[in-house]
Design a protein around this motif. Sequence first.
Motif, PDB file in Angstrom:
ATOM      1  N   GLU A  89       0.839  -1.183   0.000  1.00 46.27           N
ATOM      2  CA  GLU A  89       0.000   0.000   0.000  1.00 46.27           C
ATOM      3  C   GLU A  89       0.883   1.246   0.000  1.00 46.27           C
ATOM      4  OE1 GLU A  89      -2.582  -0.263   3.364  1.00 46.27           O
ATOM      5  OE2 GLU A  89      -3.945  -1.676   2.361  1.00 46.27           O
ATOM      6  N   GLU A  91       0.971   5.781   0.281  1.00 46.97           N
ATOM      7  CA  GLU A  91       0.383   7.075   0.585  1.00 46.97           C
ATOM      8  C   GLU A  91       1.439   8.138   0.314  1.00 46.97           C
ATOM      9  OE1 GLU A  91       1.260   6.486   5.379  1.00 46.97           O
ATOM     10  OE2 GLU A  91      -0.684   7.282   4.727  1.00 46.97           O
ATOM     11  N   PHE A 121      -4.963   4.341  -4.449  1.00 40.67           N
ATOM     12  CA  PHE A 121      -5.691   4.295  -3.183  1.00 40.67           C
ATOM     13  C   PHE A 121      -6.761   3.201  -3.246  1.00 40.67           C
ATOM     14  CE2 PHE A 121      -4.814   9.114  -2.538  1.00 40.67           C
ATOM     15  CZ  PHE A 121      -3.543   8.831  -2.049  1.00 40.67           C
ATOM     16  N   ASP A 209      -1.269  13.203  -2.136  1.00 45.89           N
ATOM     17  CA  ASP A 209      -1.159  13.029  -0.690  1.00 45.89           C
ATOM     18  C   ASP A 209      -2.547  12.879  -0.066  1.00 45.89           C
ATOM     19  OD1 ASP A 209      -2.185  15.588  -0.876  1.00 45.89           O
ATOM     20  OD2 ASP A 209      -0.431  16.585  -0.025  1.00 45.89           O
ATOM     21  N   THR A 240      -6.568   8.013   1.961  1.00 42.18           N
ATOM     22  CA  THR A 240      -5.243   8.551   1.667  1.00 42.18           C
ATOM     23  C   THR A 240      -4.185   7.467   1.551  1.00 42.18           C
ATOM     24  OG1 THR A 240      -4.767   8.869   4.027  1.00 42.18           O
ATOM     25  CG2 THR A 240      -5.789  10.706   2.842  1.00 42.18           C
ATOM     26  N   ARG A 241      -4.593   6.216   1.578  1.00 40.67           N
ATOM     27  CA  ARG A 241      -3.634   5.118   1.506  1.00 40.67           C
ATOM     28  C   ARG A 241      -4.310   3.926   0.847  1.00 40.67           C
ATOM     29  NH1 ARG A 241       1.029   3.428   4.218  1.00 40.67           N
ATOM     30  NH2 ARG A 241       1.265   1.174   4.408  1.00 40.67           N
ATOM     31  N   THR A 262       8.039   8.380  -2.281  1.00 44.97           N
ATOM     32  CA  THR A 262       7.268   9.204  -1.367  1.00 44.97           C
ATOM     33  C   THR A 262       7.530  10.672  -1.675  1.00 44.97           C
ATOM     34  OG1 THR A 262       9.047   9.015   0.260  1.00 44.97           O
ATOM     35  CG2 THR A 262       7.193   7.501   0.474  1.00 44.97           C
TER      36      THR A 262
END
Length: 270
Positions: A89, A91, A121, A209, A240-241, A262
């Motif tokens: 996963e 984010e 997401f 984000d 958000t993830r 990231t």
Amino acid sequence: MKQLLLGISLGSLLAAPVWAGEWKNLFNGKDLSGWETYVSYQPETNAYNLVSKHKPRGVNNDPNKVFSVVDGLLRVSGEEWGGITSLAEFENFHLKFDVKWGEKKWSPRLDARRDSGILYFAVGPQGAQSNHWMRSHEFQVQEGDSGDYHSLDGVIIDVHAGDANEGDWKFYAYDPKGPLRKDIAARVLKLGLYEKPHGEWDTMEVISDGKILIHKVNGHEVFRGFNSREKVDGKYVPLTRGKLQIQSEGAEVFYRNIQIKTLDKPAAQY
């Protein structure tokens, strides 16, 4: 106190991904390590809301090799619908990938534009959207429409947009100077056309984000949405993830250079 702070600092470093801020390859060009396949079926019609007589094949059951590695590329045949899903996963990420169309097309989309997509997401069960895909935001990969936004299984955004339609199908067209439309769970057309001719590689990017969702096609920003969320137990909560999923949807397509890192600053500053 110094020992406590040092412990917190070290703990934070150990908890963070070792590749934070650096590009990480998500596809090794050799096999499907880091991914799992989900195959539904070859539908009779493009009408997603119709009940099919078929049952999904399910996870890691892909006898027709819908998802495979060919000459170092990820090949998606399109014959049966479904998706190949990251095990990890993500984010606060910047995703980029190259995509090129193949030649094969499959019923029921023999006369339609070649179609695929990157879902991000992505959460919940496989097949939540029409038996084929996970709940997610979609970066549309489709001839002439790459960079469009789609909501799958009811995820919600806000977006500056005007109205658009195809026949009786009502949706939106991204307009950074347009009114802010809230609680959108629909298609939003991208701004501009920056795809290369058939047979050439396009580079696509997603930067998000959760507060900001950005789509880029060959370096051009074509969409920006806001406030990713989903409905859980009757309430809207931030989304958000989640995982990534690459669609199979009736057309042969190839992917390469699938990379992610990231963010080193808020998405609003991109």
